[in-house]
Design a protein around this motif. Structure first.
Motif, PDB file in Angstrom:
ATOM      1  N   THR A 161     -31.926 -15.284  32.298  1.00  0.00           N
ATOM      2  CA  THR A 161     -32.108 -16.293  33.340  1.00  0.00           C
ATOM      3  C   THR A 161     -30.820 -16.476  34.133  1.00  0.00           C
ATOM      4  N   ILE A 162     -30.929 -17.143  35.260  1.00  0.00           N
ATOM      5  CA  ILE A 162     -29.757 -17.430  36.082  1.00  0.00           C
ATOM      6  C   ILE A 162     -28.724 -18.213  35.286  1.00  0.00           C
ATOM      7  N   ASN A 163     -29.159 -19.218  34.539  1.00  0.00           N
ATOM      8  CA  ASN A 163     -28.223 -20.028  33.756  1.00  0.00           C
ATOM      9  C   ASN A 163     -27.576 -19.234  32.626  1.00  0.00           C
ATOM     10  N   ASP A 164     -28.280 -18.229  32.115  1.00  0.00           N
ATOM     11  CA  ASP A 164     -27.699 -17.373  31.083  1.00  0.00           C
ATOM     12  C   ASP A 164     -26.573 -16.499  31.627  1.00  0.00           C
ATOM     13  N   LEU A 165     -26.703 -16.067  32.865  1.00  0.00           N
ATOM     14  CA  LEU A 165     -25.820 -15.041  33.423  1.00  0.00           C
ATOM     15  C   LEU A 165     -24.677 -15.587  34.266  1.00  0.00           C
ATOM     16  N   TYR A 166     -24.878 -16.746  34.914  1.00  0.00           N
ATOM     17  CA  TYR A 166     -23.950 -17.154  35.959  1.00  0.00           C
ATOM     18  C   TYR A 166     -23.507 -18.606  35.836  1.00  0.00           C
ATOM     19  N   ASP A 167     -22.239 -18.832  36.183  1.00  0.00           N
ATOM     20  CA  ASP A 167     -21.725 -20.179  36.406  1.00  0.00           C
ATOM     21  C   ASP A 167     -21.879 -20.460  37.894  1.00  0.00           C
ATOM     22  N   LEU A 168     -22.805 -21.315  38.245  1.00  0.00           N
ATOM     23  CA  LEU A 168     -23.124 -21.547  39.655  1.00  0.00           C
ATOM     24  C   LEU A 168     -22.036 -22.327  40.384  1.00  0.00           C
ATOM     25  N   GLY A 169     -21.006 -22.734  39.684  1.00  0.00           N
ATOM     26  CA  GLY A 169     -19.885 -23.373  40.350  1.00  0.00           C
ATOM     27  C   GLY A 169     -19.004 -22.409  41.119  1.00  0.00           C
ATOM     28  N   HIS A 170     -19.319 -21.117  41.045  1.00  0.00           N
ATOM     29  CA  HIS A 170     -18.475 -20.110  41.687  1.00  0.00           C
ATOM     30  C   HIS A 170     -19.214 -19.356  42.792  1.00  0.00           C
TER      31      HIS A 170
END
Length: 219
Positions: free
Chosen positions: A4-13
């Motif tokens: 999932t997106i949350n598994d792969l990425y820190d959306l703060g960047h």
């Protein structure tokens, strides 16, 4: 299977954080990248971004070499370097402090902050996470040879219904030189791909992928 997106990425960047948060899986975001860039571009600070062409926004601190091609729509973030003969075909959101190298081609991508694609890379229909790095000559293959829809294959199989999906590369991933990430490849955070690998399927986070299809967990 962490894909999932949350598994792969820190959306703060990434400036695509709000957009990506609408989806569960990263490949679901590919279809709308172009429209998202256009809408985001309209609200970017005019004192921080140049708008040299329609639907192209380049941060004033970015360094774009004169022989680079920047297609529409596109946003280039602060302090990013786009080197000689880079070919940004369009639908490319490139974050801050990135390197888009000589003869690199980008198409329909979200590039998080501090990503490096420095030499002879093709990245299409893909998302590259924070501080990920594509070694020289490494590419994402985004269409299967039989032109059928891409399937994500890991511990379980996910039918995407999408014909063009490159690679979903997590934060802090290192892709070795001259590697090919086949359509629908997902690489978990902090993983390494050995040089000259031909990768397919889901590579777990904190792993090392060797070119003989051996995957080991980092200690």
């Amino acid at each position: 299977m962490k894909v999932t997106i949350n598994d792969l990425y820190d959306l703060g960047h990434t400036s695509a954080s709000e957009y990506l948060s609408k989806f569960t899986y990263p490949w679901e975001a590919l279809k709308g990248i172009s429209d998202f860039i256009i809408e985001l571009g309209k609200i970017l600070p005019r004192d921080e971004y140049d708008n040299p062409f329609e639907n192209v926004w380049i941060h004033k601190t970015a360094n774009v070499y004169p022989t680079a091609y920047i297609g529409s729509p596109c946003i280039i973030g602060a302090e990013t370097e786009v080197r000689h003969c880079a070919f940004i075909r369009g639908s490319a959101l490139v974050g801050k402090n990135c390197v888009i190298g000589n003869s690199v081609e980008l198409k329909n991508v979200i590039i998080f902050d501090n990503v490096q694609t420095p030499h002879y890379n093709y990245v299409g229909d893909s998302i590259l996470g924070y501080k990920s790095h594509m070694g020289a000559g490494s590419i994402t293959s985004n269409v299967k040879s039989d032109k059928t829809n891409v399937v994500i294959k890991g511990e379980e199989t996910i039918i995407t219904g999408i014909k063009k999906i490159g690679a979903m590369v997590g934060d802090f991933v290192e892709v070795g030189c001259n590697s090919v990430l086949n359509p629908g490849t997902v690489v978990g955070r902090h993983s390494n791909i050995y040089p000259t690998s031909c990768v397919r399927g889901v590579i777990p986070e904190n792993s090392i992928y060797k070119k003989d299809d051996t995957i080991i967990t980092k200690k």
